[in-house]
Design a protein around this motif. Structure first.
Motif, short mmCIF file in Angstrom:
data_model
loop_
_atom_site.label_atom_id
_atom_site.label_comp_id
_atom_site.label_asym_id
_atom_site.label_seq_id
_atom_site.Cartn_x
_atom_site.Cartn_y
_atom_site.Cartn_z
N GLY A 149 0.80 -1.23 0.00
CA GLY A 149 0.00 0.00 0.00
C GLY A 149 0.82 1.27 0.00
O GLY A 149 0.34 2.34 0.35
N TYR A 150 2.08 1.16 -0.41
CA TYR A 150 2.96 2.35 -0.39
C TYR A 150 2.60 3.35 -1.48
O TYR A 150 3.07 4.47 -1.46
CB TYR A 150 4.43 1.93 -0.52
CG TYR A 150 4.98 1.23 0.70
CD1 TYR A 150 4.22 1.04 1.84
CD2 TYR A 150 6.29 0.74 0.71
CE1 TYR A 150 4.71 0.38 2.94
CE2 TYR A 150 6.80 0.09 1.83
CZ TYR A 150 6.01 -0.08 2.93
OH TYR A 150 6.52 -0.74 4.03
N GLU A 167 -0.46 4.23 -2.08
CA GLU A 167 -1.62 5.00 -1.68
C GLU A 167 -1.19 6.31 -1.04
O GLU A 167 -0.04 6.48 -0.64
CB GLU A 167 -2.46 4.20 -0.69
CG GLU A 167 -3.64 3.52 -1.35
CD GLU A 167 -3.70 2.04 -1.06
OE1 GLU A 167 -4.17 1.69 0.01
OE2 GLU A 167 -3.26 1.24 -1.92
N LEU A 183 7.61 11.30 15.88
CA LEU A 183 6.90 10.82 14.69
C LEU A 183 6.67 11.95 13.69
O LEU A 183 6.80 11.76 12.48
CB LEU A 183 5.56 10.20 15.09
CG LEU A 183 5.64 8.93 15.93
CD1 LEU A 183 4.24 8.37 16.20
CD2 LEU A 183 6.49 7.86 15.25
N TYR A 215 9.73 12.52 11.75
CA TYR A 215 10.21 11.41 10.91
C TYR A 215 9.83 11.65 9.46
O TYR A 215 8.67 11.88 9.13
CB TYR A 215 9.60 10.10 11.42
CG TYR A 215 10.05 8.89 10.64
CD1 TYR A 215 11.40 8.58 10.50
CD2 TYR A 215 9.11 8.04 10.05
CE1 TYR A 215 11.80 7.47 9.79
CE2 TYR A 215 9.50 6.92 9.35
CZ TYR A 215 10.85 6.63 9.22
OH TYR A 215 11.25 5.52 8.51
N PHE A 259 7.69 8.50 6.58
CA PHE A 259 6.32 8.04 6.40
C PHE A 259 5.78 8.24 4.99
O PHE A 259 4.96 7.46 4.52
CB PHE A 259 5.39 8.72 7.40
CG PHE A 259 5.53 8.20 8.80
CD1 PHE A 259 5.61 6.83 9.02
CD2 PHE A 259 5.57 9.05 9.88
CE1 PHE A 259 5.74 6.33 10.31
CE2 PHE A 259 5.69 8.55 11.18
CZ PHE A 259 5.78 7.19 11.38
N TYR A 283 5.94 5.38 2.89
CA TYR A 283 4.99 4.33 3.23
C TYR A 283 3.55 4.69 2.84
O TYR A 283 2.61 3.98 3.19
CB TYR A 283 5.04 4.03 4.73
CG TYR A 283 6.38 3.56 5.22
CD1 TYR A 283 7.03 2.49 4.61
CD2 TYR A 283 7.02 4.17 6.30
CE1 TYR A 283 8.26 2.04 5.06
CE2 TYR A 283 8.25 3.73 6.76
CZ TYR A 283 8.86 2.67 6.12
OH TYR A 283 10.08 2.24 6.57
N LEU A 331 1.99 7.36 3.84
CA LEU A 331 1.34 8.00 4.97
C LEU A 331 1.79 9.45 5.05
O LEU A 331 2.98 9.75 5.03
CB LEU A 331 1.74 7.27 6.25
CG LEU A 331 0.75 7.25 7.41
CD1 LEU A 331 -0.47 6.43 7.03
CD2 LEU A 331 1.42 6.66 8.63
N ILE A 384 -7.39 8.23 8.96
CA ILE A 384 -6.48 7.57 9.88
C ILE A 384 -6.03 8.54 10.96
O ILE A 384 -5.66 9.68 10.67
CB ILE A 384 -5.22 7.02 9.16
CG1 ILE A 384 -5.63 6.07 8.04
CG2 ILE A 384 -4.29 6.30 10.15
CD1 ILE A 384 -4.45 5.52 7.25
#
Lengths: 212, 212
Positions: free
Chosen positions: A81-82, A84, A100, A103, A106, A109, A111, A150
């Motif tokens: 799902g990277y 997305e 976080l 970081y 993400f 990924y 996100l 999310i």
DNA sequence: TAGATTGTTAATCGATTAACAATC
DNA sequence: TAGATTGTTAATCGATTAACAATC
């Protein structure tokens, strides 16, 4: 390959490690990879890796050769799902929340943390890791307005449930929970617990077995 | 109960959640707890909780009543290793390392971070979360001198393996790895990977299933 | 006694591993 | 051809769940 294969939770968790290894091989100029090679690298059984790759790969591997690395990387990123673009919010700008927010990984990924929320007025209005910190009172409205699905919870244990309750009422579909507590949620909401206590439990079990 | 029961990895990971719930019950003045009650709270099957408690508890539960909370808490803390005193070092004082150093909860888990290490001279000599930051060059000597058996790695991906190599040569028995990479280590060393990528993989899988 | 909860033994389920024919 | 690696089918293993007698 062609048909829809079910991938197990465990296999899914192995994929990121394979993927990182594949990317390193690609950087080195390699073009193909085989299950035995991956298995050797991670100390796994060949057959396990073979099954994992069979599920993930969109094309059959070639006997004697293996899989084309670039294609396999694409397939893994797709399965993981990277590709997305998931927009998320983070609640609780303490030391973990700050880490976080800071970081940079993400995005890869799939996100993207678009905003952070905190109840401390001193933090509201500031920027952490390039992300605006808003008042917790604005959380629900923000999520609905921006179609956020999310939420990442990094508040202290005692506030985790009340934050979850707000998220539940904001059309959120999944919660990534870093607070060391169980969240009570309707079954339609997915909660992924990132519990260091659970990890430590494994470490402790390992250590005990080791010392006996 | 009496005989030595094997506890599964999965069960071990459920225990911290049970434990936290038990402590909350105890605070409320409750004295006994039953498997159905715990199962209800966490959305698990009664029989699963019953098996888990049977493995953990040092005494038999009482039919119709359940288990004495205070005794069960003791047993769980014992099984989870919270009574041990494990001294650890942390390597990599970035945002995540700082968050972990600042976290006050590890002591309860039997984990005590006694020193941090970093290669950045600006950080060496400072104090983070009350822990001294030392030069990475002092790591191996420090571990040997103080009999440290656990190392926590919070350095960037590309330095994780070289840090692990130092730890391997320092009588370390276990590594808690927060770097998103696989570490190559001798089989005598335990590596517990705290991979957010793996967690995200699960979250992603859940979400995909949800949206179909 | 009746009923809730326990511990134990057996059945099921899902993931891993083994065996082996197919293929380049 | 010989041999390494693949995909598939079957066996094993471990964890979860079901069934049920025992007990307070």
């Amino acid at each position: 390959m062609s048909s829809v294969k079910e991938i197990s939770k465990q296999a899914m968790q192995r994929l990121p490690y394979y993927l990182q290894f594949l990317k390193r091989l690609e950087e080195k100029g390699e073009t193909v990879v085989s299950s035995p090679l991956i298995a050797e690298k991670f100390g796994l059984k060949e057959i396990q890796v073979r099954k994992d790759l069979a599920i993930v790969s969109s094309v059959n591997g070639k006997p004697r050769i293996g899989f084309e690395i670039s294609k396999l990387i694409e397939d893994m990123e797709e399965v993981l799902g990277y590709n997305e673009k998931n927009e998320t919010v983070l609640i609780g700008v303490g030391s973990l929340g700050t880490a976080l927010l800071s970081y940079k990984g993400f995005n890869y990924y799939g996100l993207n943390i678009v905003a952070a929320f905190d109840s401390n007025p001193d933090k509201v209005g500031t920027t952490v890791g390039g992300k605006p910190v808003l008042s917790i009172d604005a959380l629900s409205g923000f999520c609905k307005e921006h179609g956020i699905h999310i939420g990442i919870i990094t508040v202290p244990l005692e506030h985790a449930q009340s934050v979850a309750d707000i998220l539940i009422n904001s059309d959120i579909k999944a919660i990534w929970n870093f607070a060391p507590t169980y969240l009570t949620t309707p079954s339609s909401i997915l909660v992924q617990n990132e519990s260091m206590a659970a990890s430590l439990a494994i470490l402790s079990k390992h250590l005990k077995e080791k010392l006996h």
